[in-house]
Enzyme design. Structure first.
Site, PDB file in Angstrom:
ATOM      1  N   ASN A 125       0.854  -1.184   0.000  1.00  0.00           N
ATOM      2  CA  ASN A 125       0.000   0.000   0.000  1.00  0.00           C
ATOM      3  C   ASN A 125       0.889   1.231   0.000  1.00  0.00           C
ATOM      4  O   ASN A 125       2.008   1.196   0.501  1.00  0.00           O
ATOM      5  CB  ASN A 125      -0.877   0.011   1.260  1.00  0.00           C
ATOM      6  N   HIS A 127       0.847   5.182   1.353  1.00  0.00           N
ATOM      7  CA  HIS A 127       0.115   6.037   2.294  1.00  0.00           C
ATOM      8  C   HIS A 127       0.797   7.407   2.349  1.00  0.00           C
ATOM      9  O   HIS A 127       2.023   7.485   2.429  1.00  0.00           O
ATOM     10  CB  HIS A 127       0.109   5.377   3.684  1.00  0.00           C
ATOM     11  N   ASP A 163      -3.028   0.833   7.662  1.00  0.00           N
ATOM     12  CA  ASP A 163      -1.805   1.619   7.441  1.00  0.00           C
ATOM     13  C   ASP A 163      -0.670   1.194   8.371  1.00  0.00           C
ATOM     14  O   ASP A 163       0.088   2.020   8.893  1.00  0.00           O
ATOM     15  CB  ASP A 163      -2.083   3.135   7.590  1.00  0.00           C
TER      16      ASP A 163
HETATM   17  C1  GAR Z   1      -2.792   9.065  -2.699  1.00  0.00           C
HETATM   18  O1  GAR Z   1      -2.273  10.230  -2.151  1.00  0.00           O
HETATM   19  C2  GAR Z   1      -2.586   7.895  -1.758  1.00  0.00           C
HETATM   20  O2  GAR Z   1      -1.378   7.966  -1.049  1.00  0.00           O
HETATM   21  C3  GAR Z   1      -3.745   8.054  -0.821  1.00  0.00           C
HETATM   22  O3  GAR Z   1      -4.813   8.411  -1.640  1.00  0.00           O
HETATM   23  C4  GAR Z   1      -4.308   9.116  -2.786  1.00  0.00           C
HETATM   24  C5  GAR Z   1      -4.839   8.430  -4.014  1.00  0.00           C
HETATM   25  O4  GAR Z   1      -4.504   9.136  -5.152  1.00  0.00           O
HETATM   26  N1  GAR Z   1      -3.998   6.844  -0.088  1.00  0.00           N
HETATM   27  C6  GAR Z   1      -4.442   6.792   1.150  1.00  0.00           C
HETATM   28  O5  GAR Z   1      -4.707   7.765   1.806  1.00  0.00           O
HETATM   29  C7  GAR Z   1      -4.567   5.389   1.711  1.00  0.00           C
HETATM   30  N2  GAR Z   1      -4.637   5.416   3.130  1.00  0.00           N
HETATM   31  P1  GAR Z   1      -4.498   8.432  -6.562  1.00  0.00           P
HETATM   32  O6  GAR Z   1      -5.853   7.745  -6.735  1.00  0.00           O
HETATM   33  O7  GAR Z   1      -4.312   9.538  -7.554  1.00  0.00           O
HETATM   34  O8  GAR Z   1      -3.381   7.442  -6.567  1.00  0.00           O
END
Ligand code: GAR
Length: 333
Positions: A125, A127, A163
């Site tokens: 994942n 984060h 996470d």
């Molecule tokens: C990213 O910033 C990712 O790190 C975060 O969501 C966004 C998705 O963007 N993930 C989380 O917060 C997971 N806990 P994306 O769809 O453009 O990759």
């Protein structure tokens, strides 16, 4: 040709053919991290390929991009389904696409314990924080509120806790005066796009890296009674303290370019028998004679229980009688 979990196919008696590890990506929205993984995978030297992009929202914009780039997609709304029930549907899609690894990329769903267990050690994942700081949502605002000098992102192995799980890599991103959660998120996202493809590439190839393999051998060998590690002729080797050696870790010795463990055989014909049974894996180690056998560890499909078993057997051939007796008693419990 056999397919194996870490993206390696064992081709024939003469050697191995490296094939790309198959990765399924789960998204919930924009999918820019998925795109970073996808475009990194276009480079011929990238050790993974995307075999599926799946979303829990049929409207997720990332799906269109993946489809346009020729990656198979799957979408199913989670609405109205129990968590485990929905996860089973996704799991079936991943498996039928041949995924060996899963990369969560902005997948905003808690996973059922069954799903996590089914991909144990094979799911990553990304984060947007420097874990263990700021799990969950609102990470950028939390970093700003705390007055941190840096925010950042982390790639970690997914475990049952949200996470959580071993962090494979992080990038720190300086917080600038006047930053808002949005401006910071945009810069952290650039760092995410750099970090994720690299970490995924390293992860799918780590089972072929010498350090990882030596650590695995070490874990098993040093768990045996009175085992110690020394270096002999430049090779890490394992023996009974002040006694005989029962295993050597061979990395390109004699220019053979092979990463292997050498263990003692337990019967005179055993070496020949093992080589005959699987000539791509077992070999006669140069200068060791008939009493030892080499087992290649960099084929990508090593059965570590089997290696543990061979180490145990090898240890038994050199252990003093008293120690053997004690181990037999201990093994009964
Ligand atoms: C990213 O910033 C990712 O790190 C975060 O969501 C966004 C998705 O963007 N993930 C989380 O917060 C997971 N806990 P994306 O769809 O453009 O990759």
């Amino acid at each position: 040709m056999d397919r194996h979990p870490s993206g390696v196919s064992r081709a024939n008696r003469t050697g191995t053919v490296q094939v790309k590890a198959k990765v399924g990506v789960l998204i919930s929205g924009r999918g820019s991290n998925m795109a970073a993984l996808l475009y990194a995978a276009r480079h011929p030297s990238c050790p993974y390929e995307l075999v599926l992009v799946a979303a829990n929202d049929p409207e997720a914009p990332g799906l269109k991009l993946a489809a346009a780039e020729g990656v198979p997609t799957f979408a199913h709304s989670h609405k109205g389904l129990k968590r485990a029930e929905f996860d089973r549907i996704v799991d079936a899609q991943l498996r039928s696409a041949g995924a060996e690894y899963v990369a969560l990329a902005g997948y905003m769903r808690l996973l059922s314990p069954e799903f996590v267990a089914g991909w144990e050690g094979r799911m990553l994942n990304i984060h947007p924080s420097l874990l263990p700081r700021y799990k969950g949502l609102g990470t950028h605002q939390q970093a700003l509120d705390a007055g941190d000098s840096h925010a950042g992102c982390s790639v970690h192995i997914v475990t049952a806790e949200l996470d959580d799980g071993p962090v494979l890599g992080q990038t720190a991103v300086a917080i600038l005066p006047g930053d808002t959660a949005e401006s910071l998120a945009a810069r952290v996202l650039m760092a995410e796009h750099q970090l994720y493809p690299r970490m995924l590439a390293e992860f799918v190839t780590r089972e072929r890296q010498p350090e990882w393999l030596l650590n695995k051998v070490r874990e098993h060998a040093l768990a045996l009674p009175q085992a110690d590690e020394v270096t002999s002729h430049g090779m890490p080797c394992f023996g009974i303290e002040k006694g005989k050696k029962f295993a050597y870790f061979s990395q390109g010795n004699h220019g053979d370019g092979v990463i292997a463990i050498l263990v003692k055989t337990t019967a005179p014909e055993e070496q020949a028998m093992l080589i005959e049974s699987d000539p791509a894996r077992y070999y006669r180690p140069a200068y060791f004679g008939d009493g030892w056998v080499g087992i290649k560890l960099d084929l990508g499909d090593t059965d570590w229980d089997h290696i543990g078993d061979r180490l145990d057997k090898s240890w038994r051939t050199v252990a003093p009688r008293k120690l053997l007796g004690l181990k037999d008693i201990a093994d009964q419990f």
